[in-house]
Design an enzyme around this catalytic site. Structure first.
Site, PDB file in Angstrom:
ATOM      1  N   ARG A 192      -2.417   3.499  16.782  1.00  0.00           N
ATOM      2  CA  ARG A 192      -2.359   4.684  15.915  1.00  0.00           C
ATOM      3  C   ARG A 192      -3.511   5.646  16.213  1.00  0.00           C
ATOM      4  O   ARG A 192      -4.635   5.228  16.498  1.00  0.00           O
ATOM      5  CB  ARG A 192      -2.393   4.268  14.440  1.00  0.00           C
ATOM      6  CG  ARG A 192      -1.136   3.508  14.062  1.00  0.00           C
ATOM      7  CD  ARG A 192      -1.163   3.103  12.618  1.00  0.00           C
ATOM      8  NE  ARG A 192      -0.692   4.120  11.716  1.00  0.00           N
ATOM      9  CZ  ARG A 192      -1.304   4.484  10.603  1.00  0.00           C
ATOM     10  NH1 ARG A 192      -2.461   3.956  10.265  1.00  0.00           N
ATOM     11  NH2 ARG A 192      -0.773   5.382   9.810  1.00  0.00           N
ATOM     12  N   GLU A 194     -10.646   4.736   8.888  1.00  0.00           N
ATOM     13  CA  GLU A 194     -10.806   4.355   7.475  1.00  0.00           C
ATOM     14  C   GLU A 194     -11.376   2.942   7.346  1.00  0.00           C
ATOM     15  O   GLU A 194     -10.784   2.081   6.707  1.00  0.00           O
ATOM     16  CB  GLU A 194      -9.481   4.516   6.737  1.00  0.00           C
ATOM     17  CG  GLU A 194      -8.997   5.966   6.783  1.00  0.00           C
ATOM     18  CD  GLU A 194      -7.730   6.248   5.988  1.00  0.00           C
ATOM     19  OE1 GLU A 194      -6.905   5.339   5.854  1.00  0.00           O
ATOM     20  OE2 GLU A 194      -7.586   7.392   5.506  1.00  0.00           O
ATOM     21  N   ARG A 213     -11.477  18.265   9.838  1.00  0.00           N
ATOM     22  CA  ARG A 213     -10.721  17.018  10.028  1.00  0.00           C
ATOM     23  C   ARG A 213      -9.456  17.158  10.876  1.00  0.00           C
ATOM     24  O   ARG A 213      -9.189  16.279  11.700  1.00  0.00           O
ATOM     25  CB  ARG A 213     -10.413  16.399   8.655  1.00  0.00           C
ATOM     26  CG  ARG A 213      -9.493  15.212   8.758  1.00  0.00           C
ATOM     27  CD  ARG A 213      -9.451  14.402   7.514  1.00  0.00           C
ATOM     28  NE  ARG A 213      -8.222  13.626   7.462  1.00  0.00           N
ATOM     29  CZ  ARG A 213      -7.844  12.896   6.446  1.00  0.00           C
ATOM     30  NH1 ARG A 213      -8.607  12.827   5.362  1.00  0.00           N
ATOM     31  NH2 ARG A 213      -6.711  12.233   6.472  1.00  0.00           N
ATOM     32  N   GLU A 220       4.086   9.205  -0.646  1.00  0.00           N
ATOM     33  CA  GLU A 220       2.715   9.220  -1.152  1.00  0.00           C
ATOM     34  C   GLU A 220       2.322  10.592  -1.717  1.00  0.00           C
ATOM     35  O   GLU A 220       1.865  10.694  -2.849  1.00  0.00           O
ATOM     36  CB  GLU A 220       1.762   8.816  -0.024  1.00  0.00           C
ATOM     37  CG  GLU A 220       0.306   8.881  -0.422  1.00  0.00           C
ATOM     38  CD  GLU A 220      -0.629   8.392   0.675  1.00  0.00           C
ATOM     39  OE1 GLU A 220      -0.157   8.000   1.759  1.00  0.00           O
ATOM     40  OE2 GLU A 220      -1.845   8.391   0.432  1.00  0.00           O
ATOM     41  N   ASP A 232      -2.569  14.274   7.087  1.00  0.00           N
ATOM     42  CA  ASP A 232      -2.139  12.980   6.584  1.00  0.00           C
ATOM     43  C   ASP A 232      -0.926  13.133   5.670  1.00  0.00           C
ATOM     44  O   ASP A 232      -1.060  13.001   4.443  1.00  0.00           O
ATOM     45  CB  ASP A 232      -3.309  12.344   5.811  1.00  0.00           C
ATOM     46  CG  ASP A 232      -3.018  10.925   5.385  1.00  0.00           C
ATOM     47  OD1 ASP A 232      -1.989  10.394   5.798  1.00  0.00           O
ATOM     48  OD2 ASP A 232      -3.827  10.358   4.623  1.00  0.00           O
ATOM     49  N   LYS A 252       0.657  10.769  13.820  1.00  0.00           N
ATOM     50  CA  LYS A 252       1.265  11.304  12.587  1.00  0.00           C
ATOM     51  C   LYS A 252       1.835  12.693  12.849  1.00  0.00           C
ATOM     52  O   LYS A 252       1.277  13.449  13.655  1.00  0.00           O
ATOM     53  CB  LYS A 252       0.235  11.366  11.463  1.00  0.00           C
ATOM     54  CG  LYS A 252      -0.124  10.002  10.905  1.00  0.00           C
ATOM     55  CD  LYS A 252      -0.913  10.084   9.594  1.00  0.00           C
ATOM     56  CE  LYS A 252      -1.237   8.669   9.113  1.00  0.00           C
ATOM     57  NZ  LYS A 252      -1.923   8.617   7.812  1.00  0.00           N
ATOM     58  N   TRP A 271     -13.785  12.897   2.471  1.00  0.00           N
ATOM     59  CA  TRP A 271     -12.606  12.660   3.315  1.00  0.00           C
ATOM     60  C   TRP A 271     -12.256  13.850   4.220  1.00  0.00           C
ATOM     61  O   TRP A 271     -11.283  13.792   4.965  1.00  0.00           O
ATOM     62  CB  TRP A 271     -11.400  12.317   2.449  1.00  0.00           C
ATOM     63  CG  TRP A 271     -11.576  11.083   1.626  1.00  0.00           C
ATOM     64  CD1 TRP A 271     -11.954  11.029   0.315  1.00  0.00           C
ATOM     65  CD2 TRP A 271     -11.393   9.727   2.038  1.00  0.00           C
ATOM     66  NE1 TRP A 271     -12.020   9.722  -0.120  1.00  0.00           N
ATOM     67  CE2 TRP A 271     -11.681   8.899   0.928  1.00  0.00           C
ATOM     68  CE3 TRP A 271     -11.021   9.125   3.240  1.00  0.00           C
ATOM     69  CZ2 TRP A 271     -11.603   7.508   0.982  1.00  0.00           C
ATOM     70  CZ3 TRP A 271     -10.937   7.733   3.288  1.00  0.00           C
ATOM     71  CH2 TRP A 271     -11.231   6.941   2.173  1.00  0.00           C
ATOM     72  N   GLU A 322       7.518  21.573  -3.016  1.00  0.00           N
ATOM     73  CA  GLU A 322       6.461  22.329  -2.349  1.00  0.00           C
ATOM     74  C   GLU A 322       5.980  23.471  -3.247  1.00  0.00           C
ATOM     75  O   GLU A 322       4.783  23.738  -3.352  1.00  0.00           O
ATOM     76  CB  GLU A 322       6.985  22.888  -1.032  1.00  0.00           C
ATOM     77  CG  GLU A 322       5.966  23.735  -0.290  1.00  0.00           C
ATOM     78  CD  GLU A 322       6.477  24.195   1.076  1.00  0.00           C
ATOM     79  OE1 GLU A 322       7.702  24.352   1.232  1.00  0.00           O
ATOM     80  OE2 GLU A 322       5.646  24.390   1.971  1.00  0.00           O
ATOM     81  N   GLU A 336       0.860  -1.191   0.000  1.00  0.00           N
ATOM     82  CA  GLU A 336       0.000   0.000   0.000  1.00  0.00           C
ATOM     83  C   GLU A 336       0.897   1.242   0.000  1.00  0.00           C
ATOM     84  O   GLU A 336       1.810   1.368   0.813  1.00  0.00           O
ATOM     85  CB  GLU A 336      -0.901  -0.016   1.244  1.00  0.00           C
ATOM     86  CG  GLU A 336      -1.843   1.179   1.264  1.00  0.00           C
ATOM     87  CD  GLU A 336      -3.080   0.961   2.136  1.00  0.00           C
ATOM     88  OE1 GLU A 336      -3.543  -0.186   2.259  1.00  0.00           O
ATOM     89  OE2 GLU A 336      -3.574   1.954   2.680  1.00  0.00           O
TER      90      GLU A 336
HETATM   91  C1  GCU Z   1      -3.193   7.486   4.142  1.00  0.00           C
HETATM   92  C2  GCU Z   1      -3.022   6.538   2.992  1.00  0.00           C
HETATM   93  C3  GCU Z   1      -3.661   5.218   3.254  1.00  0.00           C
HETATM   94  C4  GCU Z   1      -3.228   4.667   4.613  1.00  0.00           C
HETATM   95  C5  GCU Z   1      -3.479   5.698   5.690  1.00  0.00           C
HETATM   96  C6  GCU Z   1      -2.945   5.313   7.059  1.00  0.00           C
HETATM   97  O1  GCU Z   1      -4.521   7.916   4.213  1.00  0.00           O
HETATM   98  O2  GCU Z   1      -3.553   7.101   1.814  1.00  0.00           O
HETATM   99  O3  GCU Z   1      -3.290   4.356   2.208  1.00  0.00           O
HETATM  100  O4  GCU Z   1      -3.897   3.508   4.907  1.00  0.00           O
HETATM  101  O5  GCU Z   1      -2.850   6.895   5.362  1.00  0.00           O
HETATM  102  O6  GCU Z   1      -2.015   5.967   7.522  1.00  0.00           O
HETATM  103  O7  GCU Z   1      -3.445   4.394   7.678  1.00  0.00           O
END
Ligand code: GCU
Length: 610
Positions: free
Chosen positions: A268, A235, A285, A342, A314, A309, A472, A442, A109
């Site tokens: 997390r 999520e 958010r 990402e 994100d 995080k 989102w 940036e 992922e």
């Molecule tokens: C981001 C990412 C996801 C991931 C998520 C996470 O949103 O796009 O793919 O699962 O972070 O940190 O859990």
């Protein structure tokens, strides 16, 4: 002229074969393979720390169980770079972790460097020799724990903590043990239900008994497992909210099962409403993590680590530090970064992350005791897709070791020296390219703290409204007068989650750092910035500059033809060419987007498409 990308920053390292003993034995083998005369003395009390001293013609390395191995690598690397190896070091963070987001079907992922290093077709499948080399790489920069499987736990990875797959987990743990690296398993909160119970309610005794049994089993295979990593109620993942329990109740359940074995529960805090209505301005958010956790301070067991995080959203190109990192003084925390690029160029565009980490540390008065990063690794021959993205993994290890003493420029110099050879004639040029790369990226993608203008799903390339009307919670609400969300005390109130001095600073556009202006404020395009330019002109300028700078990166790379190994040169050339295309796309589309709203042309009369 060297860049043996398969061996990353250790191209000079000796041949030692797979190690299966203690880290001290690995250390001895590494030193002897390189013909370095050094005595190793283990002093368990020193834990991960080490000391390198001169001893006759050679050296003495004294350190804890893993400390001596870290010392051995430090000695070898410093020798190679021609630096004095005599030193005494203690790591800044206790757990220096990596999270792999690998699925057992082999897909990673947010992976930009090929397929999983560990899994294929729902089975463990790896190159054992490479695994051992990975262990050496990790130890050489002091990383001491990794999770193998994705935080989104998909079948059959949920069986990693059952009899079905534990023998395989044990094999991997056995490999990494010799390098001082412990395993973490990402677990599915709903596992009790998957395996037959009618609930995963954390306050149900049967659920506690289930986890107690399961953990006992796991530790019979892997007695030194570092612990579990959990993404819950996030999520679409299951979690304690399904049973109307809070996250302390949810986390403590697992922590209590792990406690007798010394295991840690890493939980997390990436929890937010991902089914938001864009019409609804009352939810913001970035407030979510703080709202879900801050009030629970003091309620987590002592072997729980909250993994937060770095920013409240994100992993965007620019975010302020998550307010949760300032809060919860009675709770153990880990800060989470993302090496997987990402939102930061996907290991196509150049992006050296150290400048960003410095900014984060500068904003934080106290560093948490643990640190973690989502890896940028895959089974590509060069590990990271872009050869130069290896620098981020190396630098992350150094930052995790050094904490505030970390110096991104010095680290980069060392990385270049190690990777390309200490006499590499183009070191200065490459260093300059990499140090400016974050700012360049940036400029063409995410100015003044505006995030999320990316192509949905893939997250590469521009799409100004790609996430604007989605669920989102990722909005900028641009119109013909203004852009950004008002997060001040007159707006969503997000700013009030910060300690007073930061809240005050961010609350006023005149004192808010301009690079985060549009993160905290909704501003008119004609707002006059500190240097006298309008905000709109600044957006135009940044996009054009970002494009120019990415063209310059390509030129610089081309200037190194013949001075780099041909394979490395060609491989990255292709990336730099793609980066220019990407930057042009961003520049043109974003400028057009704002021009169409405002109908105000660029003061410098550069081409903006209408
Ligand atoms: C981001 C990412 C996801 C991931 C998520 C996470 O949103 O796009 O793919 O699962 O972070 O940190 O859990």
């Amino acid at each position: 002229m060297q860049f043996i990308s398969e061996k990353c920053w250790l191209p000079f390292i000796g041949d030692i074969g797979p190690m299966t003993g203690t880290p001290a034995q690995t250390a001895a083998a590494e030193l002897s393979a390189m013909g370095v005369d050094a005595e190793i003395q283990v002093d368990e009390g020193m834990q991960d720390a080490f000391r390198i001293e001169k001893a006759g013609e050679g050296y003495q390395i004294t350190g804890g169980k893993s400390g001596v191995l870290y010392g051995a690598y430090r000695l070898l690397m410093k020798n190679y770079l021609g630096q004095d190896p005599v030193c005494e070091e203690t790591p800044a963070y206790k757990l220096r972790m990596l999270n792999h987001w690998d699925n057992m079907d082999g897909h990673v992922e947010r992976g930009y460097a090929g397929k999983s290093l560990f899994f294929k077709e729902n089975k463990f499948c790896y190159d054992e020799k490479r695994m051992h080399f990975y262990g050496r790489m990790l130890a050489s920069v002091g990383i001491n724990a990794i999770s193998l499987n994705n935080v989104n736990v998909h079948y059959p990875a949920d069986r990693l903590c059952t009899e079905e797959l534990l023998p395989e987990v044990k094999k991997i743990a056995d490999i990494f043990r010799a390098y001082g690296v412990r395993l973490i398993i990402s677990v599915d909160y709903a596992l009790p239900v998957t395996l037959g119970l009618d609930t995963a309610d954390p306050l149900d005794e049967r659920v506690q008994a289930f986890w107690d049994r399961q953990v006992k089993l796991i530790y019979s295979y892997v007695p030194d497992l570092c612990g579990f990593l959990v993404k819950a109620d996030s999520e679409f993942r299951p979690g304690p909210y399904m049973y109307k329990r809070n996250h302390a109740e949810g986390a403590n359940l697992l922590a209590r099962a792990l406690k007798p074995y010394g295991g840690m529960l890493i939980w997390r805090c990436f929890v937010y409403n991902c089914r938001q209505d864009w019409r609804d301005h009352s939810i913001d958010r970035p407030k979510a993590a703080y709202e879900n956790y801050a009030y629970l301070d003091g309620q987590f067991d002592d072997n729980v680590i909250l993994q937060i995080k770095n920013g409240p959203y994100d992993f965007q190109v620019r975010e302020p530090v998550s307010p949760l990192l300032y809060a919860m003084p009675a709770t153990t925390k880990a800060i989470e970064f993302q090496l997987a690029q990402e939102y930061t160029g996907q290991q196509i565009d150049l992006y050296y992350m150290a400048p960003m980490w410095h900014e984060v540390m500068d904003q934080l008065p106290h560093l948490p005791p643990h640190i973690v990063a989502v890896t940028n690794l895959g089974d590509d021959q060069n590990w990271t897709g872009h050869d130069l993205a290896q620098a981020n993994l190396y630098a992350y290890g150094c930052m995790a070791w050094q904490g505030r003493a970390f110096n991104g420029e010095e680290t980069l110099k060392d990385w270049i020296g190690l990777s390309f050879g200490p006499d590499f004639g183009e070191a200065k040029r490459l260093e300059k390219m990499m140090l400016s790369s974050r700012s360049t990226y940036e400029k063409y993608t995410a100015n003044l703290g505006l995030g999320w203008m990316v192509t949905p799903h893939s997250h590469y390339g521009p799409d100004a409204e790609g996430y604007e009307y989605d669920f989102w919670g990722t909005y900028h609400r641009a119109n013909r007068e203004a852009v950004g969300i008002d997060r001040t005390d007159k707006g969503t109130g997000y700013i009030q989650q910060y300690p007073e001095e930061w809240a005050k600073l961010y609350n006023d556009p005149a004192t808010c750092p301009e690079k985060m202006l549009l993160f905290f404020h909704r501003m008119r395009y004609d707002y006059v910035m500190q240097d006298g330019r309008t905000m709109l002109q600044r957006l135009y300028d940044d996009h054009f500059e970002g494009l120019e700078e990415s063209e310059k990166l390509l030129e610089d790379w081309k200037a190194m033809e013949g001075k780099l190994p041909e394979k490395s040169y060609r491989h990255s050339l292709d990336r730099f060419e793609k980066q220019v295309k990407n930057a042009r796309n961003w520049c043109d589309r974003m400028n057009t987007y704002f021009y169409r709203f405002t109908l105000i042309p660029d003061e410098k009369c550069r081409k903006i498409y209408d």
